[in-house]
Scaffold this motif. Structure first.
Motif, PDB file in Angstrom:
ATOM      1  N   CYS A 184      62.632  40.723  10.702  1.00 28.12           N
ATOM      2  CA  CYS A 184      62.505  41.082  12.133  1.00 28.12           C
ATOM      3  C   CYS A 184      61.159  40.675  12.710  1.00 28.12           C
ATOM      4  N   ARG A 185      60.238  40.195  11.861  1.00 24.68           N
ATOM      5  CA  ARG A 185      58.898  39.875  12.370  1.00 24.68           C
ATOM      6  C   ARG A 185      58.929  38.629  13.240  1.00 24.68           C
ATOM      7  N   PRO A 186      58.173  38.638  14.316  1.00 24.03           N
ATOM      8  CA  PRO A 186      58.147  37.434  15.153  1.00 24.03           C
ATOM      9  C   PRO A 186      57.656  36.235  14.352  1.00 24.03           C
ATOM     10  N   GLN A 187      58.259  35.071  14.598  1.00 28.50           N
ATOM     11  CA  GLN A 187      57.925  33.877  13.834  1.00 28.50           C
ATOM     12  C   GLN A 187      56.630  33.218  14.293  1.00 28.50           C
ATOM     13  N   SER A 188      56.301  33.372  15.547  1.00 29.26           N
ATOM     14  CA  SER A 188      55.075  32.728  16.028  1.00 29.26           C
ATOM     15  C   SER A 188      54.500  33.547  17.167  1.00 29.26           C
ATOM     16  N   ILE A 189      53.267  33.230  17.486  1.00 29.71           N
ATOM     17  CA  ILE A 189      52.572  33.951  18.555  1.00 29.71           C
ATOM     18  C   ILE A 189      53.275  33.770  19.899  1.00 29.71           C
ATOM     19  N   ILE A 190      53.945  32.639  20.088  1.00 23.06           N
ATOM     20  CA  ILE A 190      54.656  32.363  21.342  1.00 23.06           C
ATOM     21  C   ILE A 190      55.721  33.438  21.578  1.00 23.06           C
ATOM     22  N   MET A 191      56.368  33.832  20.523  1.00 26.49           N
ATOM     23  CA  MET A 191      57.452  34.809  20.669  1.00 26.49           C
ATOM     24  C   MET A 191      56.957  36.189  21.092  1.00 26.49           C
ATOM     25  N   ILE A 192      55.743  36.539  20.680  1.00 26.49           N
ATOM     26  CA  ILE A 192      55.272  37.895  20.992  1.00 26.49           C
ATOM     27  C   ILE A 192      54.351  37.930  22.209  1.00 26.49           C
ATOM     28  N   GLN A 193      54.038  36.755  22.708  1.00 26.16           N
ATOM     29  CA  GLN A 193      53.127  36.696  23.844  1.00 26.16           C
ATOM     30  C   GLN A 193      53.823  37.224  25.102  1.00 26.16           C
ATOM     31  N   ASN A 194      53.329  38.310  25.686  1.00 28.32           N
ATOM     32  CA  ASN A 194      53.955  38.763  26.925  1.00 28.32           C
ATOM     33  C   ASN A 194      52.990  38.824  28.101  1.00 28.32           C
ATOM     34  N   THR A 195      51.801  38.271  27.910  1.00 30.24           N
ATOM     35  CA  THR A 195      50.885  38.183  29.048  1.00 30.24           C
ATOM     36  C   THR A 195      50.996  36.790  29.638  1.00 30.24           C
ATOM     37  N   PRO A 196      51.355  36.662  30.919  1.00 36.06           N
ATOM     38  CA  PRO A 196      51.476  35.321  31.484  1.00 36.06           C
ATOM     39  C   PRO A 196      50.130  34.617  31.500  1.00 36.06           C
ATOM     40  N   SER A 197      50.153  33.315  31.331  1.00 36.68           N
ATOM     41  CA  SER A 197      48.908  32.554  31.340  1.00 36.68           C
ATOM     42  C   SER A 197      48.414  32.418  32.777  1.00 36.68           C
ATOM     43  N   ASP A 198      47.144  31.995  32.912  1.00 35.77           N
ATOM     44  CA  ASP A 198      46.576  31.802  34.245  1.00 35.77           C
ATOM     45  C   ASP A 198      47.391  30.797  35.042  1.00 35.77           C
ATOM     46  N   MET A 199      47.976  29.829  34.333  1.00 37.64           N
ATOM     47  CA  MET A 199      48.778  28.803  35.012  1.00 37.64           C
ATOM     48  C   MET A 199      50.041  29.422  35.604  1.00 37.64           C
ATOM     49  N   GLU A 200      50.593  30.429  34.919  1.00 41.26           N
ATOM     50  CA  GLU A 200      51.840  31.032  35.403  1.00 41.26           C
ATOM     51  C   GLU A 200      51.609  31.984  36.575  1.00 41.26           C
ATOM     52  N   ILE A 201      50.419  32.604  36.620  1.00 37.43           N
ATOM     53  CA  ILE A 201      50.123  33.530  37.715  1.00 37.43           C
ATOM     54  C   ILE A 201      49.615  32.716  38.897  1.00 37.43           C
ATOM     55  N   HIS A 202      50.159  33.000  40.069  1.00 38.51           N
ATOM     56  CA  HIS A 202      49.676  32.246  41.223  1.00 38.51           C
ATOM     57  C   HIS A 202      48.478  32.972  41.828  1.00 38.51           C
ATOM     58  N   ALA A 203      47.312  32.732  41.243  1.00 34.62           N
ATOM     59  CA  ALA A 203      46.107  33.344  41.795  1.00 34.62           C
ATOM     60  C   ALA A 203      45.669  32.530  43.006  1.00 34.62           C
ATOM     61  N   MET A 204      45.085  33.218  43.985  1.00 32.19           N
ATOM     62  CA  MET A 204      44.678  32.516  45.201  1.00 32.19           C
ATOM     63  C   MET A 204      43.212  32.147  45.164  1.00 32.19           C
ATOM     64  N   LEU A 205      42.845  31.199  46.004  1.00 30.04           N
ATOM     65  CA  LEU A 205      41.472  30.707  46.060  1.00 30.04           C
ATOM     66  C   LEU A 205      40.606  31.621  46.925  1.00 30.04           C
ATOM     67  N   PRO A 206      39.520  32.170  46.387  1.00 26.48           N
ATOM     68  CA  PRO A 206      38.640  32.972  47.256  1.00 26.48           C
ATOM     69  C   PRO A 206      37.769  32.060  48.116  1.00 26.48           C
ATOM     70  N   LEU A 207      37.708  32.355  49.399  1.00 29.13           N
ATOM     71  CA  LEU A 207      36.866  31.579  50.326  1.00 29.13           C
ATOM     72  C   LEU A 207      36.120  32.563  51.215  1.00 29.13           C
ATOM     73  N   MET A 208      34.948  32.163  51.722  1.00 25.66           N
ATOM     74  CA  MET A 208      34.262  32.979  52.714  1.00 25.66           C
ATOM     75  C   MET A 208      34.662  32.386  54.068  1.00 25.66           C
ATOM     76  N   VAL A 209      35.260  33.178  54.918  1.00 27.20           N
ATOM     77  CA  VAL A 209      35.770  32.645  56.184  1.00 27.20           C
ATOM     78  C   VAL A 209      34.985  33.232  57.361  1.00 27.20           C
ATOM     79  N   ASP A 210      34.525  32.347  58.235  1.00 29.37           N
ATOM     80  CA  ASP A 210      33.815  32.804  59.435  1.00 29.37           C
ATOM     81  C   ASP A 210      34.859  33.107  60.516  1.00 29.37           C
TER      82      ASP A 210
END
Ligand code: SHN
Ligand code: NAI
Length: 231
Positions: free
Chosen positions: A26-52
């Motif tokens: 029953c043990r996971p075969q690889s780290i990919i199988m147990i990984q449940n935190t989305p990578s930075d690429m998968e999360i659509h983080a927005m660009l911080p800007l200072m706006v006047d």
């Protein structure tokens, strides 16, 4: 530190610990199988800007407490505010009475959107907020108080003092956490730091204006920053 617990490394470590209690098959075969935190690429983080936003028009659709919270920030930054809402809370009504903002007492329609630099949709109707996001022009900034992913701007928790701005966004994971973190961060700086920042600004302006080569200016500016970090 608590934040680190949710990192992928943390989850990996926890899972590895669990492994010894699982039957081998029953043990996971690889780290990919147990990984449940989305990578930075998968999360659509927005660009911080200072706006006047000074003298730019911000249209706020809705007149409740969230509309008020948003417009207060823009107003403080010098924007022109126009609220479109059949009803508004007392605080908004007071700002209108003091001629600090405009208020059109009606439901929003398409004509209200055109001239806005930023559109804030903060009604209690998902349909109206989504309509505003759909109808906004390609070059407009749109913030939705709920379902923010339909807009193109999210509001972080931020503190400004002197020339320092600290902003924290959790991308919708926990606005309360963002609020607590930004407070913790700004509280690290004492009065002396803000005086130092002001001094640095003046020194930097002088170096920038000096009759020196670009390389020499860069060297002096880096030296200045290093000196201030050591002091
Ligand atoms: C996506 C975003 C919208 C955007 O970008 O406009 C968003 C969305 C939503 N917030 C909700 C709830 C709360 N929001 C706050 C507070 C703040 N919320 C703010 C930003 C954002 N909130 C953006 C993401 C920022 C990020 O994630 O980092 C701050 C930072 C700035 C501001 O709003 O001015 C401000 C702190 C200001 C400060 O620093 O003081 C509190 C706590 C409180 O009020 O004290 C609560 C209740 C507790 C909780 O949920 O934590 C709900 C559920 C509504 C419902 O019940 O339906 C939604 C909708 C949803 O999630 O769908
Ligand atoms: N971003 C954030 O931090 C938070 C966001 N929210 C979201 O913000 C939204 C608003 O919350 P509140 O201010 O508490 O709501 P509220 O119920 O106090 O105010 C809603 C306002 O929208 C106006 N309105 C309704 N239909 C309209 C229309 N067609 N055109 C113009 N105005 C219209 C109403 O007259 C009222 O003034 C909710 O959708 C909620 O999910 C709520 C809490 C926190």
């Amino acid at each position: 530190m608590t934040m680190k617990k949710s990192s992928s490394a943390g989850i990996w470590a926890m899972t590895l610990k669990l492994n010894k209690y699982l039957p081998r098959e029953c043990r996971p075969q690889s780290i990919i199988m147990i990984q449940n935190t989305p990578s930075d690429m998968e999360i659509h983080a927005m660009l911080p800007l200072m706006v006047d936003v000074r003298n730019r028009l911000v249209i706020v659709i809705g007149g409740g407490k969230i509309a008020y919270r948003r417009l207060s920030v823009f107003l403080k930054q010098g924007a022109k505010i126009k609220v479109i809402s059949p009803h508004v809370i007392e605080e908004i009504s007071l700002l209108h009475a003091q001629s600090q903002i405009e208020w059109k007492q009606k439901e929003a329609d398409i004509d209200d959107l055109h001239e806005a630099f930023i559109i804030v949709a903060a009604t209690d109707s998902k349909e109206v907020n989504a309509w505003a996001a759909r109808k906004a022009g390609e070059h407009q900034l749109v913030n939705l108080a709920g379902e923010s992913e339909l807009g193109n701007v999210q509001v972080p928790s931020f503190h400004q003092r002197g020339r320092l701005t600290l902003a924290v966004s959790t991308g919708g994971a926990s606005p309360t956490l963002a609020k607590n973190l930004s407070k913790q961060f700004i509280d690290q700086f004492d009065d002396a730091f803000f005086d130092l920042l002001e001094e640095l600004f003046k020194e930097r302006e002088k170096i920038k204006a000096a009759d020196l080569s670009q390389d020499e200016k860069k060297r002096l500016l880096i030296q200045l920053a290093k000196k201030s970090m050591d002091s």
